[in-house]
Design a protein around this motif. Structure first.
Motif, PDB file in Angstrom:
ATOM      1  N   ILE A 143      -0.433  -1.751 -10.298  1.00 14.50           N
ATOM      2  CA  ILE A 143      -0.417  -2.820 -11.290  1.00 14.50           C
ATOM      3  C   ILE A 143       0.526  -2.472 -12.442  1.00 14.50           C
ATOM      4  O   ILE A 143       1.346  -3.278 -12.858  1.00 14.50           O
ATOM      5  CB  ILE A 143      -1.847  -3.079 -11.822  1.00 14.50           C
ATOM      6  CG1 ILE A 143      -2.716  -3.659 -10.692  1.00 14.50           C
ATOM      7  CG2 ILE A 143      -1.817  -4.059 -12.996  1.00 14.50           C
ATOM      8  CD1 ILE A 143      -4.181  -3.685 -11.010  1.00 14.50           C
ATOM      9  N   VAL A 144       0.411  -1.219 -12.918  1.00 16.48           N
ATOM     10  CA  VAL A 144       1.157  -0.839 -14.119  1.00 16.48           C
ATOM     11  C   VAL A 144       2.623  -0.543 -13.811  1.00 16.48           C
ATOM     12  O   VAL A 144       3.521  -1.016 -14.493  1.00 16.48           O
ATOM     13  CB  VAL A 144       0.493   0.384 -14.793  1.00 16.48           C
ATOM     14  CG1 VAL A 144       1.285   0.812 -16.016  1.00 16.48           C
ATOM     15  CG2 VAL A 144      -0.931   0.052 -15.173  1.00 16.48           C
ATOM     16  N   LEU A 155     -14.159 -12.990  -2.752  1.00 14.00           N
ATOM     17  CA  LEU A 155     -13.933 -12.578  -4.143  1.00 14.00           C
ATOM     18  C   LEU A 155     -13.330 -11.184  -4.200  1.00 14.00           C
ATOM     19  O   LEU A 155     -12.372 -10.937  -4.946  1.00 14.00           O
ATOM     20  CB  LEU A 155     -15.256 -12.600  -4.917  1.00 14.00           C
ATOM     21  CG  LEU A 155     -15.681 -13.967  -5.462  1.00 14.00           C
ATOM     22  CD1 LEU A 155     -17.005 -13.839  -6.201  1.00 14.00           C
ATOM     23  CD2 LEU A 155     -14.609 -14.527  -6.378  1.00 14.00           C
ATOM     24  N   ALA A 156     -13.889 -10.266  -3.399  1.00 15.34           N
ATOM     25  CA  ALA A 156     -13.327  -8.911  -3.344  1.00 15.34           C
ATOM     26  C   ALA A 156     -11.880  -8.973  -2.885  1.00 15.34           C
ATOM     27  O   ALA A 156     -11.007  -8.282  -3.434  1.00 15.34           O
ATOM     28  CB  ALA A 156     -14.155  -8.037  -2.411  1.00 15.34           C
ATOM     29  N   GLY A 157     -11.608  -9.832  -1.893  1.00 15.10           N
ATOM     30  CA  GLY A 157     -10.244  -9.999  -1.413  1.00 15.10           C
ATOM     31  C   GLY A 157      -9.328 -10.555  -2.484  1.00 15.10           C
ATOM     32  O   GLY A 157      -8.180 -10.149  -2.610  1.00 15.10           O
ATOM     33  N   LEU A 158      -9.873 -11.468  -3.280  1.00 14.04           N
ATOM     34  CA  LEU A 158      -9.079 -12.069  -4.361  1.00 14.04           C
ATOM     35  C   LEU A 158      -8.645 -10.997  -5.363  1.00 14.04           C
ATOM     36  O   LEU A 158      -7.477 -10.936  -5.762  1.00 14.04           O
ATOM     37  CB  LEU A 158      -9.896 -13.152  -5.062  1.00 14.04           C
ATOM     38  CG  LEU A 158      -9.229 -13.846  -6.257  1.00 14.04           C
ATOM     39  CD1 LEU A 158      -8.038 -14.667  -5.790  1.00 14.04           C
ATOM     40  CD2 LEU A 158     -10.213 -14.732  -7.002  1.00 14.04           C
ATOM     41  N   ALA A 201      -4.098  -7.757  -7.241  1.00 18.29           N
ATOM     42  CA  ALA A 201      -3.499  -6.453  -7.546  1.00 18.29           C
ATOM     43  C   ALA A 201      -2.350  -6.159  -6.597  1.00 18.29           C
ATOM     44  O   ALA A 201      -1.370  -5.524  -6.969  1.00 18.29           O
ATOM     45  CB  ALA A 201      -4.558  -5.358  -7.454  1.00 18.29           C
ATOM     46  N   ALA A 202      -2.467  -6.628  -5.367  1.00 18.60           N
ATOM     47  CA  ALA A 202      -1.489  -6.254  -4.348  1.00 18.60           C
ATOM     48  C   ALA A 202      -0.494  -7.368  -4.056  1.00 18.60           C
ATOM     49  O   ALA A 202       0.248  -7.282  -3.094  1.00 18.60           O
ATOM     50  CB  ALA A 202      -2.206  -5.841  -3.068  1.00 18.60           C
ATOM     51  N   ALA A 203      -0.493  -8.419  -4.903  1.00 16.91           N
ATOM     52  CA  ALA A 203       0.294  -9.607  -4.569  1.00 16.91           C
ATOM     53  C   ALA A 203       1.776  -9.288  -4.397  1.00 16.91           C
ATOM     54  O   ALA A 203       2.443  -9.880  -3.563  1.00 16.91           O
ATOM     55  CB  ALA A 203       0.122 -10.653  -5.663  1.00 16.91           C
ATOM     56  N   GLY A 222       4.010  -4.892   3.445  1.00 10.96           N
ATOM     57  CA  GLY A 222       4.119  -3.812   4.417  1.00 10.96           C
ATOM     58  C   GLY A 222       3.311  -2.591   4.071  1.00 10.96           C
ATOM     59  O   GLY A 222       2.099  -2.665   3.897  1.00 10.96           O
ATOM     60  N   PRO A 223       4.004  -1.443   3.943  1.00  3.71           N
ATOM     61  CA  PRO A 223       3.296  -0.172   3.825  1.00  3.71           C
ATOM     62  C   PRO A 223       2.401  -0.070   2.602  1.00  3.71           C
ATOM     63  O   PRO A 223       1.371   0.591   2.651  1.00  3.71           O
ATOM     64  CB  PRO A 223       4.430   0.849   3.751  1.00  3.71           C
ATOM     65  CG  PRO A 223       5.638   0.076   3.392  1.00  3.71           C
ATOM     66  CD  PRO A 223       5.444  -1.287   3.953  1.00  3.71           C
ATOM     67  N   TYR A 224       2.791  -0.721   1.491  1.00  2.00           N
ATOM     68  CA  TYR A 224       1.996  -0.570   0.271  1.00  2.00           C
ATOM     69  C   TYR A 224       0.626  -1.200   0.426  1.00  2.00           C
ATOM     70  O   TYR A 224      -0.399  -0.624   0.071  1.00  2.00           O
ATOM     71  CB  TYR A 224       2.730  -1.189  -0.913  1.00  2.00           C
ATOM     72  CG  TYR A 224       3.991  -0.453  -1.207  1.00  2.00           C
ATOM     73  CD1 TYR A 224       3.972   0.692  -1.992  1.00  2.00           C
ATOM     74  CD2 TYR A 224       5.189  -0.856  -0.655  1.00  2.00           C
ATOM     75  CE1 TYR A 224       5.125   1.398  -2.223  1.00  2.00           C
ATOM     76  CE2 TYR A 224       6.350  -0.154  -0.887  1.00  2.00           C
ATOM     77  CZ  TYR A 224       6.314   0.972  -1.675  1.00  2.00           C
ATOM     78  OH  TYR A 224       7.449   1.676  -1.893  1.00  2.00           O
ATOM     79  N   LEU A 225       0.624  -2.414   0.971  1.00  2.00           N
ATOM     80  CA  LEU A 225      -0.645  -3.085   1.178  1.00  2.00           C
ATOM     81  C   LEU A 225      -1.459  -2.330   2.226  1.00  2.00           C
ATOM     82  O   LEU A 225      -2.675  -2.163   2.081  1.00  2.00           O
ATOM     83  CB  LEU A 225      -0.400  -4.527   1.628  1.00  2.00           C
ATOM     84  CG  LEU A 225      -1.632  -5.400   1.588  1.00  2.00           C
ATOM     85  CD1 LEU A 225      -2.200  -5.449   0.193  1.00  2.00           C
ATOM     86  CD2 LEU A 225      -1.308  -6.801   2.057  1.00  2.00           C
TER      87      LEU A 225
END
Lengths: 298, 339
Positions: free
Chosen positions: A283-284, B102-105, B110-112, B116-119
């Motif tokens: 995030i940061v 909600l947890a997915g949201l 945060a991951a929008a 690929g690898p980061y998610l």
């Protein structure tokens, strides 16, 4: 004060392990744009080979290079016979962006179950060459042993060797060039495919060293190194996923945050901390501390 | 006007098809044994869970190694809502979907910006972190977990055996989920996700909000995974951290890849049948050839993982694409093969 020293020392030792695991992931990612989720499995199999050597020869100092060699070989095989053909075959359609991740998960599964078939899921004791008991200074025993000193010094040696190799040798230069601009490097005469295989082999060796360093004093099982994959990944992302220096720093930051939270807050948080740290960094500073200007859509 | 009518008729055809399938399943549920009914429930659970992967990976192009974790969230939400709010089981399913979504949201926001690898890494960390929460909070019941009462069939149907009742619930849930998912994937959203997957810059130029749409896909996928978790808990009658190992998340990906990552139907059904059939096959092999325990315990994971590798290398986008390719190739040749 004792708490502070203990936390810092544990953090240093854990951080060194995470840093080396992160380096293993970074080496593969920057040369082939693949996050190798099989890394934990490769390290585990290499560590079993080290365990075989150590139970036969009772010599840790033969087991360490033997495992590193096995790790390098295994990684080179995976790259040559799976990842390279895959990049050509799965280059279009819905699968393209995630094919390499999926393949590495498949490799992880094969290594897990294969190792469990060969060595069973029973935990194996890996004897340490040095004492794993805490060092006593005055009347207090610190949770820091000769084994931790071995870990930290080996990691420093391995990482400086890598740094020297990348910065000062011509093969290291080709590796960096192939990672940075594969097409142009190919025109300049760099054998990109071969150089990539070398990158994977180095990464496999680094992962194997992680396994052989961290297992003595603990037990070895087909799943015992999986958690290091998560820690290594988080450390690599903190450092930007492409930078070896970033991997070192990321490992240290993660090691310290883990040891401080487990000593000052609760030891039940060890699995939660990496997740929280990862979310915070994403995030940061989503490009990581050493991340360049390129986007994360790799 | 014509277009609208046409759309309605495909909707209606789809609905009729699902009702027919439901009737057939209902008919067969009285004619098969307990083992088949149990396997049917498991297949239904996998269909829902694999559907969540197909929506996420096959359409929006993201990958989650943590859908097993969202299943766990759904399962625990369902159990807790029954335990403390005394909700009937149908409502616990709804609450499970909402909780997991909600947890997915939260994770999705945060991951929008990540792909690929980061998610993949973030969801992997979630899958590893989540089971340990069960030991951290006593309300979650620790390693033993908590019980779930799936109740009995309404008296309207007379005396219904437990496994038949469980099969009814899970297959009905799977059917409805597929119907809804199919409609979502064929809607504007499905096309938006596909366009982002193939070229997010071009998609944004046409006015699509890429990261919002991705978060939506992630949230929906998590909610559907949560529903699968609730179904799993219902058929097990209990929930515990050990029901959601990392290998579950991996198995879901295998199931989704085998029949083509963007084929909801029949893809998710084929994947689910393969996963369940594999368990039976390994069981049969073990007893017939008297394979040792060590081999038998790991044979299934070995086969599933090997299958995943083979599928992604040889039929990366599913066998359907391969067949089309071969047909095109032959057509090309029969036309003289020039050029």
């Amino acid at each position: 004060m004792e708490k502070l020293i203990s936390a810092s020392l544990i953090g240093l030792s854990q951080g060194a392990i995470f840093a080396l695991m992160a380096l293993a992931l970074v080496l593969v990612f920057r040369s082939t744009r693949v996050v190798n989720f099989a890394q934990a499995g490769q390290a585990m199999v290499s560590t079993y080979i080290g365990w075989e050597v150590v139970t036969r020869t009772e010599n840790y100092w033969i087991a360490l290079p033997a495992a590193a060699l096995a790790g390098a070989l295994l990684a080179a095989i995976i790259e040559t016979f799976l990842m390279r053909p895959l990049a050509k075959r799965a280059s279009h359609g819905a699968i393209a962006p995630v094919a390499s991740i999926i393949a590495s998960l498949g490799v992880l599964g094969v290594l897990h179950s294969g190792a469990a078939m060969i060595w069973t899921s029973e935990q194996k004791l890996f004897l340490s060459p040095v004492s794993v008991n805490g060092i006593e200074i005055g009347s207090t025993v610190y949770p820091f042993s000769q084994a931790d000193i071995l870990i930290i010094s080996t990691v420093i040696i391995v990482m400086s060797t890598f740094a020297f190799f990348f910065q000062r040798t011509s093969l290291g230069l080709s590796l960096r060039a192939a990672a940075f601009q594969p097409e142009i490097s190919r025109l300049a005469g760099v054998k990109v495919d071969r150089v990539r295989t070398i990158g994977w082999a180095l990464s496999g060796a680094a992962g194997a060293i992680v396994g052989v360093l961290v297992t003595p004093g603990n037990y070895l099982s087909p799943f015992s190194l999986d958690i290091l994959l998560v820690y290594g990944f988080v450390a690599a992302v903190i450092g930007g996923l492409e930078s070896p220096q970033g991997a070192a720093l990321g490992g240290l930051i993660l090691g310290m945050s883990l040891s401080f939270t487990s000593i000052y807050v609760s030891s039940g948080l060890t699995f939660i901390v990496p997740f929280v740290v990862l979310l915070l960094i994403l995030i940061v500073k989503p490009k990581g501390i050493f991340g360049g200007g390129s986007s994360r859509n790799a | 006007m014509e277009g609208v009518l046409e759309m309605h008729s495909t909707h209606r055809r789809r609905l009729i098809l699902f009702i027919v399938v439901g009737a057939v399943l209902f008919y067969f549920s009285s004619r098969v044994g307990i083992l088949r009914l149990y396997q049917g429930s498991t297949v239904s659970m996998y269909v829902i869970a694999i559907g969540s992967i197909i929506l996420l990976t096959g359409y929006s192009g993201q990958i989650s190694l943590g859908n097993g974790a969202f299943m766990a969230i759904g399962a625990y939400v369902a159990v807790l809502s029954q335990l403390y709010l005394d909700l009937p089981f149908v409502l616990t399913f709804f609450v499970a979907v909402i909780g997991a979504a909600l947890a997915g949201l939260i994770l999705g926001i945060a991951a929008a910006r990540l792909t690929g690898p980061y998610l993949a890494g973030a969801t992997l960390a979630l899958a590893v972190a989540l089971p340990s929460l069960a030991n951290l909070f006593p309300v979650l019941g620790g390693e033993q977990g908590l019980g779930y009462d799936s109740g009995n069939a309404p008296t309207l149907f007379g005396e219904v055996a437990r496994f038949k009742w469980l099969f009814w619930i899970s297959s009905f849930t799977a059917l409805i989920t597929c119907l809804i998912l199919q409609n979502i994937l064929k809607s504007r959203y499905g096309r938006i996700w596909k366009s982002i997957r193939s070229n997010s810059v071009a998609a944004e130029l046409t006015g699509i909000h890429a990261s919002k749409s991705k978060v939506l896909a992630f949230m929906l996928s998590a909610g559907i995974a949560g529903l699968a978790g609730a179904v799993l808990t219902m058929s097990l009658g209990t929930v515990s951290p050990s029901a959601f190992p990392l290998s579950l998340s991996f198995a879901l990906i295998t199931g989704a890849v085998i029949a083509g990552i963007s084929s909801l139907l029949p893809g998710s059904l084929v994947g689910a049948v393969v996963l369940v059939g594999m368990s039976q096959l390994v069981g049969t092999l073990t007893t017939r050839f008297e394979i040792g325990d060590v081999l038998a315990q790991n044979l299934k994971e070995l086969i599933v993982s090997a299958l995943l590798i083979l599928a992604v290398v040889f039929t990366p986008n599913g066998p359907g694409e391969k067949i089309r390719e071969m047909r095109d190739h032959r057509k090309h040749h029969s036309h003289g093969g020039h050029r």
